[in-house]
Design a protein around this motif. Structure first.
Motif, PDB file in Angstrom:
ATOM      1  N   LEU A  49      -3.533  13.245  -7.847  1.00  0.00           N
ATOM      2  CA  LEU A  49      -3.555  12.351  -9.011  1.00  0.00           C
ATOM      3  C   LEU A  49      -3.540  13.154 -10.309  1.00  0.00           C
ATOM      4  N   GLY A  50      -4.387  14.177 -10.359  1.00  0.00           N
ATOM      5  CA  GLY A  50      -4.479  14.989 -11.576  1.00  0.00           C
ATOM      6  C   GLY A  50      -3.187  15.732 -11.867  1.00  0.00           C
ATOM      7  N   PHE A  51      -2.589  16.331 -10.816  1.00  0.00           N
ATOM      8  CA  PHE A  51      -1.346  17.079 -11.027  1.00  0.00           C
ATOM      9  C   PHE A  51      -0.190  16.153 -11.409  1.00  0.00           C
ATOM     10  N   ASP A  52      -0.160  14.933 -10.828  1.00  0.00           N
ATOM     11  CA  ASP A  52       0.897  13.989 -11.210  1.00  0.00           C
ATOM     12  C   ASP A  52       0.783  13.630 -12.689  1.00  0.00           C
ATOM     13  N   TYR A  53      -0.443  13.480 -13.178  1.00  0.00           N
ATOM     14  CA  TYR A  53      -0.651  13.171 -14.603  1.00  0.00           C
ATOM     15  C   TYR A  53      -0.130  14.325 -15.465  1.00  0.00           C
TER      16      TYR A  53
ATOM     17  N   ASP B 172       8.405  13.984  -2.999  1.00  0.00           N
ATOM     18  CA  ASP B 172       9.208  14.156  -4.215  1.00  0.00           C
ATOM     19  C   ASP B 172       8.864  13.058  -5.221  1.00  0.00           C
ATOM     20  N   ASP B 173       9.460  13.138  -6.406  1.00  0.00           N
ATOM     21  CA  ASP B 173       9.109  12.205  -7.488  1.00  0.00           C
ATOM     22  C   ASP B 173       9.422  10.753  -7.141  1.00  0.00           C
ATOM     23  N   ASP B 174      10.556  10.508  -6.447  1.00  0.00           N
ATOM     24  CA  ASP B 174      10.917   9.123  -6.109  1.00  0.00           C
ATOM     25  C   ASP B 174       9.884   8.518  -5.149  1.00  0.00           C
ATOM     26  N   GLN B 175       9.437   9.332  -4.174  1.00  0.00           N
ATOM     27  CA  GLN B 175       8.425   8.834  -3.219  1.00  0.00           C
ATOM     28  C   GLN B 175       7.100   8.566  -3.934  1.00  0.00           C
ATOM     29  N   ARG B 176       6.761   9.440  -4.865  1.00  0.00           N
ATOM     30  CA  ARG B 176       5.508   9.252  -5.621  1.00  0.00           C
ATOM     31  C   ARG B 176       5.593   7.999  -6.492  1.00  0.00           C
ATOM     32  N   ARG B 177       6.725   7.825  -7.164  1.00  0.00           N
ATOM     33  CA  ARG B 177       6.894   6.656  -8.046  1.00  0.00           C
ATOM     34  C   ARG B 177       6.753   5.373  -7.241  1.00  0.00           C
TER      35      ARG B 177
ATOM     36  N   THR C 113       0.851  -1.203   0.000  1.00  0.00           N
ATOM     37  CA  THR C 113       0.000   0.000   0.000  1.00  0.00           C
ATOM     38  C   THR C 113       0.877   1.241   0.000  1.00  0.00           C
ATOM     39  N   GLY C 114       0.516   2.202  -0.846  1.00  0.00           N
ATOM     40  CA  GLY C 114       1.219   3.487  -0.878  1.00  0.00           C
ATOM     41  C   GLY C 114       0.232   4.615  -0.657  1.00  0.00           C
ATOM     42  N   VAL C 115       0.743   5.781  -0.253  1.00  0.00           N
ATOM     43  CA  VAL C 115      -0.145   6.932  -0.067  1.00  0.00           C
ATOM     44  C   VAL C 115       0.542   8.164  -0.654  1.00  0.00           C
ATOM     45  N   ILE C 116      -0.230   8.974  -1.367  1.00  0.00           N
ATOM     46  CA  ILE C 116       0.328  10.172  -2.007  1.00  0.00           C
ATOM     47  C   ILE C 116      -0.344  11.400  -1.424  1.00  0.00           C
ATOM     48  N   VAL C 117       0.480  12.266  -0.832  1.00  0.00           N
ATOM     49  CA  VAL C 117      -0.039  13.527  -0.272  1.00  0.00           C
ATOM     50  C   VAL C 117       0.846  14.661  -0.769  1.00  0.00           C
ATOM     51  N   HIS C 118       0.443  15.879  -0.467  1.00  0.00           N
ATOM     52  CA  HIS C 118       1.179  17.053  -0.931  1.00  0.00           C
ATOM     53  C   HIS C 118       2.585  17.058  -0.334  1.00  0.00           C
TER      54      HIS C 118
ATOM     55  N   TYR D 219       3.042   4.817  -6.369  1.00  0.00           N
ATOM     56  CA  TYR D 219       2.258   4.344  -7.528  1.00  0.00           C
ATOM     57  C   TYR D 219       2.604   2.905  -7.912  1.00  0.00           C
ATOM     58  N   ALA D 220       3.836   2.486  -7.570  1.00  0.00           N
ATOM     59  CA  ALA D 220       4.247   1.117  -7.908  1.00  0.00           C
ATOM     60  C   ALA D 220       3.593   0.091  -6.988  1.00  0.00           C
ATOM     61  N   CYS D 221       3.001   0.538  -5.875  1.00  0.00           N
ATOM     62  CA  CYS D 221       2.337  -0.381  -4.937  1.00  0.00           C
ATOM     63  C   CYS D 221       1.077  -0.979  -5.568  1.00  0.00           C
ATOM     64  N   ASP D 222       0.599  -2.072  -4.975  1.00  0.00           N
ATOM     65  CA  ASP D 222      -0.642  -2.707  -5.465  1.00  0.00           C
ATOM     66  C   ASP D 222      -1.827  -1.771  -5.280  1.00  0.00           C
ATOM     67  N   ILE D 223      -1.812  -1.032  -4.154  1.00  0.00           N
ATOM     68  CA  ILE D 223      -2.931  -0.132  -3.830  1.00  0.00           C
ATOM     69  C   ILE D 223      -2.342   1.236  -3.480  1.00  0.00           C
ATOM     70  N   THR D 224      -2.888   2.301  -4.061  1.00  0.00           N
ATOM     71  CA  THR D 224      -2.389   3.653  -3.797  1.00  0.00           C
ATOM     72  C   THR D 224      -3.543   4.547  -3.352  1.00  0.00           C
ATOM     73  N   TYR D 225      -3.414   5.118  -2.162  1.00  0.00           N
ATOM     74  CA  TYR D 225      -4.390   6.100  -1.665  1.00  0.00           C
ATOM     75  C   TYR D 225      -3.876   7.495  -2.041  1.00  0.00           C
ATOM     76  N   ALA D 226      -4.768   8.333  -2.557  1.00  0.00           N
ATOM     77  CA  ALA D 226      -4.346   9.686  -2.968  1.00  0.00           C
ATOM     78  C   ALA D 226      -5.551  10.603  -3.055  1.00  0.00           C
ATOM     79  N   THR D 227      -5.290  11.915  -3.061  1.00  0.00           N
ATOM     80  CA  THR D 227      -6.390  12.859  -3.281  1.00  0.00           C
ATOM     81  C   THR D 227      -6.569  13.070  -4.785  1.00  0.00           C
TER      82      THR D 227
END
Length: 903
Positions: A184-188, A164-169, A156-161, A172-180
């Motif tokens: 998600l939109g800004f990362d895209y 950095d890019d390595d932490q985000r990558r 499980t991974g979690v993306i918050v404000h 996202y590589a986890c099976d399940i990612t929690y994010a706002t």
């Protein structure tokens, strides 16, 4: 009289009931294997994940393994979290897996429902995104549910404000990612500004479950996500255009002060075309040719600056800068700037320094972001009223899941008062009465201002025991909301506050234990305190139940029935008793808009005295009809905006796909060769018309273009004098000379270096032109509505002209890449290209107009002291009242620039 529809529903059940019944056979099969699943050891249960993944690898589908997977997830949930999903929760999980919206009432355990579909879909290894409305909920849900997923062998991974890019990558590589939704939109968008595939953080859009789906896909979707950065200095253009406006006479333009619009007349347009032509700023014949769309935007801004904006009324000039004056409060707003180049037009008018304009670098709406997912699902307590929008825009069906226990809440008819003051007096009396009988009260308001007004009135009446929430500190608010069920507690909240947190009668035991046991290390002491908290909450719950459960008081109706239902749904969770009542006045926004004048006259004739209310089911029905009208209008607005955005989105997809293709290609020389060939063909055709005699050829023009685009000085004039030479011969000779130059350069620098350079130049040029294209589309969109006056469909006109602009973008890309590749010279140790170092992210809150993303709004972000420029208040961000003023005066902010804001 009973309608045929009513008879059919009694016989066969509603469409929703039939859909829910369809899940019963599968539910029975999951329950049938519960005992065998219970018999498994922890290790055997966890190993089921490996078995399921092998079955998928062997060709089975997710549907084939859904029954055992749900049984495993339910058993694991019981062992790890101490919660066994009810049958209705399993039904909700199946709805989510089917790619639909599960509407489940507050307190029915939506977070747990999500785990069932998340576990099943994560087995595919393609990633599952769980989307929440704020960072706090993303972190909280990920922390709790990662225990369950970890037990079953999933990451499980979690993306918050702030990651950095390595932490985000990694997340996202986890099976399940929690994010706002914002992250998600800004990362895209950021991924599509990168120059290497390895720098991108997202790995695709497989399956997303959107929590509070109505808030994210309807409310938040009214404003796009935007990444912007400073434009090149164009102050000369603003200054030049500004000099033209004083040359115009009254017949050259039309002003509409009420609509705050200014337009040029035909005479004025002709006059401007001549001026722009002389200055070399006009492309083509007409000002309204598609390639002049940016110039039209600039001259419109200049006209507005001179004819609609008045100095010392709309703005003042201070310290060589334009400071906006708020039209409602009359206060100055340092740091705020008009967008779309309007502020620069005012700076040019007042002859002050023209600050760089911000340009949209990349943008997307939530509608178009979330439609990229192969499968999308959502859950919320209130989606039925927006079912049409979910169906039309997202192809999502809304299915209402029955509650585990019957709802015991009493929803009373609305009380309508004549004036705002009478209504609030009645609310204060009701709050005090409920508090005295130990009944917990939740008061809902439609804005922060009204929350604060009610709080002031309560204090003035001598009542102090209440909490006010305004959705600014999600973590603190979650705790206050969780304790709003304590007997006698009074909590005032706007419709934004407390989302995602349950109000349990007596208080939320888990959140109290977490807070009160924090930092306590003695095990015996911890256990004793936990036992005492549980016993206390049990007593408090009995008291609250005896007083009638949670009492929801609403201070007015929202324009959307869904927001009203969300507030009501806070009471009566899991079969608890409860009560809800709406207090209205004829001065409320909704009542005012829908003919309260007539009602006011009628009530006075009926002899309604001050302080008395009218209560009748007919009023509820009339208000509901009014709300439906507003909802329909808002849906039409969103649908219309989306139609325009879809045009941009189709082009965005093409550009982003091309970028990824280029990044993935080791060698893009074939693409560049195709571009070169096309450029030569167009260039020759332009100067040597078909079947024209040699005397009619534009030889000097062709020679100049060959020099400009191919960096070659060829004897074209000599070739043209040769006997019997044809257009094909000229083209062939130019092509041969070009290929020879390309081959020589490739041999000089080597294949590997040239491949890197070619790819970099294509990506940088594409990005630069795409940004200009977005600005042109924005400008086109701002003026296209006028085509309606000529009985032409603005949307069709927009589609046609946007396509022309896109064709021009591709032609410019071919020319720019060819010209650069024919001139490129290499230096030692070339640095890889990077996206702009300084850019800002914006997402406006549709309800308040404030920017939700830090760093985007002059008053909303916290700036580091070293980033604050004394002369530029827009870099200061939010300054504390007692801080030293960033201007360097040595005074406190409140006695210096802060005093201007209060003035």
């Amino acid at each position: 009289m009973v309608s045929f529809g009513g008879i059919a529903r009694k016989l066969f059940g509603s469409a929703n009931e039939r859909r829910v019944r369809g899940y019963k056979p599968t539910l029975a099969k999951i329950n049938a294997i519960e005992e065998t699943t219970k018999a498994l050891t922890d290790e055997q249960l966890a190993n089921k994940t490996v078995e399921f993944r092998q079955m998928l690898a062997d060709g089975k589908t997710l549907e084939d393994i859904m029954i055992p997977a749900f049984a495993v997830a339910r058993e694991a949930s019981l062992r790890v979290l101490g919660m066994r999903p009810f049958d209705v929760q399993l039904t909700g999980g199946m709805i989510l897996h089917d790619g639909a919206i599960a509407e489940m009432k507050t307190g029915e355990g939506k977070t747990l429902v999500g785990t069932l579909a998340v576990y099943l879909n994560a087995l595919s290894g393609k990633g599952v995104h769980v989307v929440t409305v704020n960072d706090y909920l993303a972190q909280r849900d990920a922390a709790i549910m990662s225990r369950l997923y970890g037990f079953l062998g999933l990451s499980t991974g979690v993306i918050v404000h702030g990651l950095d890019d390595d932490q985000r990558r990694a997340a996202y590589a986890c099976d399940i990612t929690y994010a706002t939704n914002n992250e998600l939109g800004f990362d895209y968008l950021r991924d599509n500004m990168k120059y290497e595939r390895g720098q991108m953080v997202q790995r695709g859009h497989n399956y997303a479950i959107v929590d509070e789906v109505d808030s994210i896909l309807v409310d938040e979707a009214r404003t796009p996500l935007i990444i912007s950065g400073p434009l090149d200095d164009r102050s000369d253009l603003y200054t030049t255009i500004d000099t033209y406006i004083p040359l115009l006479s009254e017949e050259d333009y039309e002003i509409d002060e009420k609509q705050r619009s200014a337009n040029f007349s035909e005479v004025g347009t002709e006059k401007l075309e001549n001026l722009l032509r002389q200055a070399g700023l006009l492309k083509g014949e007409s000002l309204y040719d598609v390639e002049n769309v940016a110039i039209v935007h600039h001259i419109n801004n200049a006209l507005k600056a001179h004819k609609l904006f008045t100095r010392d009324k709309d703005y003042i000039v201070r310290n060589d800068e334009i400071v906006i004056i708020d039209e409602f409060t009359g206060r100055m707003m340092p740091g705020r700037r008009y967008s779309e180049g309007q502020h620069q037009a005012l700076e040019a008018k007042e002859k002050v320094q023209i600050q760089p304009e911000n340009q949209t670098l990349s943008s997307i709406t939530f509608q178009n972001y979330f439609r990229m997912y192969s499968k999308l699902a959502g859950m919320t307590g209130t989606a039925q009223t927006e079912a049409e929008e979910f169906g039309n825009i997202y192809k999502l069906e809304v299915i209402e899941v029955p509650t585990n226990l019957p709802i015991a809440r009493i929803d009373e008819d609305d009380e309508v008062y004549r004036t705002f003051e009478e209504k609030f007096k009645a609310i204060i009396v009701e709050i005090k009465a409920a508090s005295e009988r130990n009944q917990p009260v939740l008061v809902g308001t439609t804005s922060i201002e009204k929350s604060e007004l009610l709080a002031t009135m309560l204090r003035d009446s001598g009542f102090e025991k209440f909490s006010v929430l305004n959705a600014r500190y999600h973590e603190q608010e979650a705790y206050i909301v969780s304790q709003a069920g304590v007997p006698g507690a009074v909590t005032i909240a706007t419709n934004m506050a407390g989302r995602g947190t349950d109000i349990q009668l007596g208080g939320n035991v888990d959140m109290r234990i977490e807070r009160e046991l924090e930092g306590m290390e003695d095990e015996a002491e911890r256990n004793a305190l936990e036992t005492s908290i549980r016993a206390e909450i049990k007593e408090l719950k009995a008291k609250a139940l005896e007083a009638g459960g949670l009492y929801v008081i609403a201070t007015e109706r929202h324009e959307s029935r869904r927001i009203d239902n969300q507030l009501r749904g806070r009471s009566g969770r899991q079969g608890d008793p409860g009560r809800s009542k709406f207090y209205l006045s004829l001065q409320d926004d909704l009542m005012r808009i829908f003919g309260s004048d007539r009602m006011d006259g009628m009530l006075q004739k009926l002899g309604l005295k001050e302080g008395e209310a009218i209560v009748h089911p007919w009023i509820n029905k009339a208000l509901e009809r009014a709300q439906k009208k507003v909802e329909a209008r808002n849906f039409d607005i969103r649908k219309n905006l989306l139609k325009y955005d879809d045009v941009t989105n189709d082009q965005r997809k093409v550009i982003f796909e091309q970028r990824i293709e280029m990044m993935d290609s080791e060698d893009v020389s074939e693409t560049i060769e195709d571009m070169r060939t096309e450029v030569i063909e167009v260039m020759v055709a332009k100067h040597i018309p078909e079947r024209a005699y040699a005397e009619q050829w534009d030889v000097p023009g062709l020679h100049a273009d060959v020099q400009r685009l191919l960096n070659l000085d060829l004897p074209i004039e000599d070739w043209a004098k040769e006997e019997g030479i044809a257009e094909d011969d000229i083209r062939e000779r130019i092509t041969q000379a070009t290929e020879a130059a390309v081959t020589e350069r490739r041999e000089r620098f080597g294949n590997e270096v040239m491949n890197y350079v070619e790819r970099s130049i294509v990506l940088q040029t594409l990005d630069h032109l795409w940004r200009e294209h977005i600005v042109n589309l924005d400008h086109l969109r701002s003026v296209i509505g006028f085509r309606g006056y000529a009985q032409r469909d603005p949307l069709q006109e927009y589609k046609a002209e946007a396509f022309e602009l896109f064709q021009a973008l591709l032609a410019n890309l071919r020319e720019a890449v060819t010209a650069q590749m024919m001139r490129v010279e290499l230096m030692q140790n070339p640095e890889p290209p990077q996206p702009p170092a300084v850019y800002e992210e914006h997402h406006l809150d549709p309800t308040t107009g404030e920017d939700q993303i830090s760093g985007a709004d002059g008053e909303n972000f916290i700036a580091a002291p070293e980033d604050r420029h004394p002369e530029d208040p827009s870099t200061w961000g939010k300054v504390g009242r007692n801080e030293a003023c960033p201007c360097g005066s040595g005074k406190k902010y409140k006695h210096c620039h802060g005093a201007f804001e209060q003035a």
